[in-house]
Design a protein around this motif. Sequence first.
Motif, short mmCIF file in Angstrom:
data_model
loop_
_atom_site.label_atom_id
_atom_site.label_comp_id
_atom_site.label_asym_id
_atom_site.label_seq_id
_atom_site.Cartn_x
_atom_site.Cartn_y
_atom_site.Cartn_z
N LEU A 1 -5.93 -37.75 18.28
CA LEU A 1 -6.85 -37.43 19.37
C LEU A 1 -7.05 -38.62 20.31
O LEU A 1 -7.07 -38.46 21.54
N GLU A 2 -7.19 -39.81 19.75
CA GLU A 2 -7.60 -40.97 20.54
C GLU A 2 -6.42 -41.78 21.08
O GLU A 2 -6.58 -42.48 22.09
N ASP A 3 -5.26 -41.72 20.46
CA ASP A 3 -4.13 -42.56 20.86
C ASP A 3 -3.47 -41.99 22.11
O ASP A 3 -2.95 -40.87 22.10
N PRO A 4 -3.43 -42.74 23.22
CA PRO A 4 -2.84 -42.22 24.47
C PRO A 4 -1.33 -42.06 24.41
O PRO A 4 -0.74 -41.48 25.33
N ALA A 5 -0.70 -42.54 23.32
CA ALA A 5 0.75 -42.42 23.18
C ALA A 5 1.15 -41.26 22.27
O ALA A 5 2.33 -41.09 21.98
N LYS A 6 0.18 -40.47 21.81
CA LYS A 6 0.47 -39.36 20.90
C LYS A 6 -0.08 -38.05 21.45
O LYS A 6 -1.21 -38.00 21.93
N LEU A 7 0.74 -37.01 21.36
CA LEU A 7 0.32 -35.69 21.82
C LEU A 7 0.75 -34.67 20.77
O LEU A 7 1.90 -34.69 20.32
N THR A 8 -0.17 -33.81 20.36
CA THR A 8 0.17 -32.82 19.33
C THR A 8 -0.54 -31.50 19.57
O THR A 8 -1.64 -31.45 20.12
N PHE A 9 0.14 -30.43 19.18
CA PHE A 9 -0.45 -29.10 19.10
C PHE A 9 -0.17 -28.53 17.72
O PHE A 9 0.89 -28.78 17.14
N ILE A 10 -1.10 -27.74 17.22
CA ILE A 10 -0.87 -26.93 16.03
C ILE A 10 -0.24 -25.61 16.50
O ILE A 10 -0.67 -25.02 17.49
N ILE A 11 0.80 -25.17 15.78
CA ILE A 11 1.45 -23.90 16.08
C ILE A 11 0.80 -22.81 15.24
O ILE A 11 0.70 -22.94 14.02
N CYS A 12 0.37 -21.74 15.90
CA CYS A 12 -0.21 -20.60 15.20
C CYS A 12 0.61 -19.35 15.53
O CYS A 12 0.89 -19.08 16.70
N SER A 13 0.98 -18.61 14.51
CA SER A 13 1.71 -17.37 14.71
C SER A 13 0.75 -16.28 15.19
O SER A 13 -0.27 -16.02 14.56
N ALA A 14 1.10 -15.64 16.30
CA ALA A 14 0.24 -14.57 16.82
C ALA A 14 0.21 -13.37 15.87
O ALA A 14 -0.76 -12.61 15.87
N ALA A 15 1.24 -13.23 15.05
CA ALA A 15 1.30 -12.11 14.12
C ALA A 15 0.18 -12.18 13.08
O ALA A 15 -0.19 -11.16 12.49
N TYR A 16 -0.35 -13.38 12.85
CA TYR A 16 -1.40 -13.55 11.84
C TYR A 16 -2.72 -13.99 12.48
O TYR A 16 -3.57 -14.56 11.81
N SER A 17 -2.87 -13.73 13.75
CA SER A 17 -4.10 -14.09 14.45
C SER A 17 -4.92 -12.83 14.69
O SER A 17 -4.40 -11.83 15.21
N GLY A 18 -6.18 -12.88 14.34
CA GLY A 18 -7.05 -11.72 14.47
C GLY A 18 -7.75 -11.66 15.81
O GLY A 18 -7.45 -12.41 16.74
N ALA A 19 -8.73 -10.76 15.88
CA ALA A 19 -9.44 -10.51 17.14
C ALA A 19 -10.25 -11.72 17.59
O ALA A 19 -10.50 -11.89 18.79
N ASN A 20 -10.69 -12.56 16.65
CA ASN A 20 -11.51 -13.71 17.03
C ASN A 20 -10.70 -15.01 17.05
O ASN A 20 -11.23 -16.09 16.86
#
Length: 200
Positions: free
Chosen positions: A58-77
């Motif tokens: 979060l704090e390091d300006p040289a690092k960028l990350t996203f978590i990958i979430c499968s839409a097939a297992y994502s609910g209404a919320n």
Amino acid sequence: MRLNEAISIETERLRLVPYRCEHVPAYNTWMQDLTLLELTCSEPLSLEEEIENQNSWLEDPAKLTFIICSAAYSGANAHRDLTQGMCGDVNAFLSVADDEDSPAFEGKPQAFMAELEVMIAEPSQRRKGLALEALRIFMHYILVNLPVTVFVAKITDKNIASFQLFARLGFAVFKPMPIFQQTELRLSAQDARVALQCAW
């Protein structure tokens, strides 16, 4: 970095969400798997160490990350619960671009190389094209938001699936690194833009 701390990117098949503290327990469990550790050239961390690691991303300006979430297992919320469908991550490490990749233009901002990593940790979500789609979205996000001139991937020599994945994106071998049993692949930002336009 904080660039994407409030950003979620959604397609029909997946979501990219910022790596937050609520993701840490599942992520830490993934990274106890010996195969994943070997393929990602990582060391196992305790839960406390992974909490520190999440804060570093979060704090390091040289690092960028996203978590990958499968839409097939994502609910209404899913828009409220960013852990739904969590199955992997995609990362970039920024460093000053090599001279041959970043010609000096007076008045232009410093250009960077972005070393990419992607992991689909959940076995049930592998070989579904999620890594390829996540990388395409991630690379586009980087090209729009950061002064990157070249993408880099360093792949363990035995990781044939990753070689094939990055080849599909247009990466080519830049140099072998036999001491580390890895190979470095590269793709210029210009070629990446063309490849992404063709893919979409």
